[in-house]
Motif scaffolding. Structure first.
Motif, short mmCIF file in Angstrom:
data_model
loop_
_atom_site.label_atom_id
_atom_site.label_comp_id
_atom_site.label_asym_id
_atom_site.label_seq_id
_atom_site.Cartn_x
_atom_site.Cartn_y
_atom_site.Cartn_z
N HIS A 1 46.53 47.57 38.49
CA HIS A 1 47.97 47.83 38.61
C HIS A 1 48.13 49.24 38.07
CE1 HIS A 1 48.12 43.51 39.11
NE2 HIS A 1 47.50 43.38 37.95
N HIS B 1 46.89 36.94 41.95
CA HIS B 1 46.23 36.46 40.73
C HIS B 1 46.05 34.95 40.84
CE1 HIS B 1 48.37 40.12 39.12
NE2 HIS B 1 47.23 40.26 38.48
N ASP C 1 41.46 45.84 36.35
CA ASP C 1 42.79 45.30 36.07
C ASP C 1 43.69 46.41 35.50
OD1 ASP C 1 44.87 43.51 36.09
OD2 ASP C 1 44.05 42.15 34.59
N HIS D 1 40.71 45.31 41.77
CA HIS D 1 41.96 44.83 41.16
C HIS D 1 42.47 45.82 40.13
CE1 HIS D 1 45.09 42.00 40.21
NE2 HIS D 1 44.77 42.02 38.94
N HIS E 1 40.71 37.40 38.97
CA HIS E 1 40.39 36.61 37.76
C HIS E 1 39.57 35.36 38.04
CE1 HIS E 1 42.58 39.47 35.52
NE2 HIS E 1 43.74 39.18 36.08
ZN LIG Z 1 46.17 41.85 37.39
#
Ligand SMILES: [Zn+2]
Length: 446
Positions: free
Chosen positions: A66, A230, A318, A64, A267
């Motif tokens: 971005h 998410h 993340d 995960h 998450h």
């Molecule tokens: Zn995220």
């Protein structure tokens, strides 16, 4: 290309089915694949990489991220905000990104991952301002040399429809599905050893409609692509789901086709016992992001309970707006420590955390050809130098998570050397850092 022989590792941590650890271990790499694992293997003309003083592990897997957010680390207004306030601070900044911001920030994020032992990363890109496309990040991964699972994200509910993001960052749903089809058809490779696999990934259940969630699942199944979003990140998230959908996030996901071994959710901090059971039975994967959960005060994900119930758990750093680091081996350490905070010192060993970071990640991404050092698996390998100050005096390979190092000496992806002697071997990283800082200063000046 000549074979490569990684020779004489102090400890070779294979993470194979028997979890073998080999003292004085060697690995022969041939054509991107692990051809032999053992001791005292002959060179037979191979290029030899000496690994004395080193621990060798499978490459780590990041599930995960971005990547574009490496351009918005430590933004003052977002440093101490909770999730929704944090998003509202950052959306206007992200709205000014374009293709170059996407490409350069991805190169930075992927290089940071590579230097911390990662050979396979996913990315979740859900905004496409000013002509930027998923293609920009795929280009970056190709240059950096990591195995890459980009996911085509999306947001369709903007401020004027009661959503969080500004209207300029949302897309219409027909256009989203059309572009999902385009990127899967163009880039998705289902074969063994694939360097690129594309997933479909609406940003979250509250940033797109129920119809788009369902259509995305149908499309992904039709194309043989995976699904990602998410889910159940914090208390606000659960309250929103109960209020808007009349059910918990697990139920919502199940109703719309968002469970199964081709789905993984980021998450899952707030999954309850029933949802954990649902994920275990359906083979639904979880990307655990401990630093982000700490940074945003979301809580401690029930990883111990999930693993005990049989849920496939993986790790994610993340985005760099909520970590703000992207060091994957440090993330594995954090995962281990965080379970201990809640459940005691015997709640998670360093080896279990390393297993989650390697085999665990590969399993969640459906990459049974990666994540372990065994004959026939892809040659994705991290070499950790234990002769430095961080690990001096350590008795065991567990020092990788209990002490250090936090940066690899060498990294191989598909048998190709991506990091050599602690430096990127594929790209001119100092030049990319310089460009990234110019872009960041441009954003600050706006
Ligand atoms: Zn995220």
């Amino acid at each position: 290309m000549a074979d490569i022989l990684i020779k004489g590792a102090d400890t070779l941590v294979t993470m194979d089915d028997a979890r073998r650890e080999i003292a004085g271990g060697d690995i022969r790499i041939s054509g991107g694949v692990i051809a032999e694992v053992g001791q005292n293997l002959p060179a037979n003309g191979a290029d030899v990489v000496h690994a004395k003083g080193c621990v060798v592990t499978p490459g780590l897997v990041n599930t995960h991220h971005h990547l574009y957010q490496t351009l918005t680390r430590a933004v003052p207004g977002g440093q101490d905000a909770l999730l929704f306030g944090w998003l509202q601070t950052l959306y206007p900044i992200w709205a000014s990104f374009g293709p170059e911001e996407m490409r350069v920030s991805a190169m930075i994020g992927l290089s940071e991952l590579a230097l911390s032992g990662c050979t396979l990363s996913s990315d979740h890109l859900y905004l496409f301002p000013n002509g930027s496309r998923l293609d920009d990040t795929i280009e970056a991964a190709h240059e950096v040399g990591l195995r890459f699972h980009p996911t085509r994200g999306a947001m369709s509910i903007g401020e004027s429809d009661g959503g969080l993001p500004p209207d300029s960052l949302v897309e219409d749903e027909a256009g989203i599905l059309e572009d999902c089809i385009r990127v899967v058809d163009r880039f998705h490779d289902a074969s063994d050893g694939a360097m690129v696999r594309v997933g479909i990934a609406p940003c979250s259940p509250f940033s797109v409609s129920r119809d788009l969630m369902r259509d995305a699942a149908l499309l992904a199944r039709d194309k043989g692509a995976m699904l990602h979003t998410h889910l159940a990140e914090n208390d606000e998230d659960i309250a929103y789901s109960l209020e808007k959908f009349g059910c918990r996030p697990g139920q919502y996901a199940q109703d719309l086709g968002w469970t199964g071994d081709d789905v993984w959710h980021a998450h899952c901090v707030k999954l309850d016992a029933q949802e954990i059971d649902l994920f275990a039975k359906s083979g639904t994967g979880v990307a655990h992001c401990p630093c982000s959960n700490c940074r945003l005060g979301s809580g401690i994900a029930p990883v111990r309970q999930m693993r005990d119930a049989g849920v496939n758990v993986a790790l994610g750093v993340d985005g760099s707006a909520s970590n703000d680091a992207g060091n994957l081996v440090a993330e594995a350490r954090q995962a281990m420590l965080l379970q201990r905070v809640q459940n005691g010192a015997d709640a998670m060993s360093a080896r279990e955390a390393l297993e989650i970071a390697t085999r665990g990640g590969a399993a969640v991404l459906g990459r049974y050809d990666c994540g372990q050092i065994a004959v026939g698996k892809r040659a994705d390998i991290a070499v950790w130098d234990f002769s430095g100050v961080e690990s001096a005096g350590s008795w065991d390979a567990a020092a990788l998570l209990l002490a250090g190092p936090t940066r690899v000496r060498d990294l191989f992806v598909e048998g190709r050397q991506v990091v050599r002697d602690g430096q990127m071997a594929t790209i001119d990283l100092p030049r990319v850092i310089e460009r990234q800082n110019v872009l960041a200063r441009g954003l600050m000046a706006r």
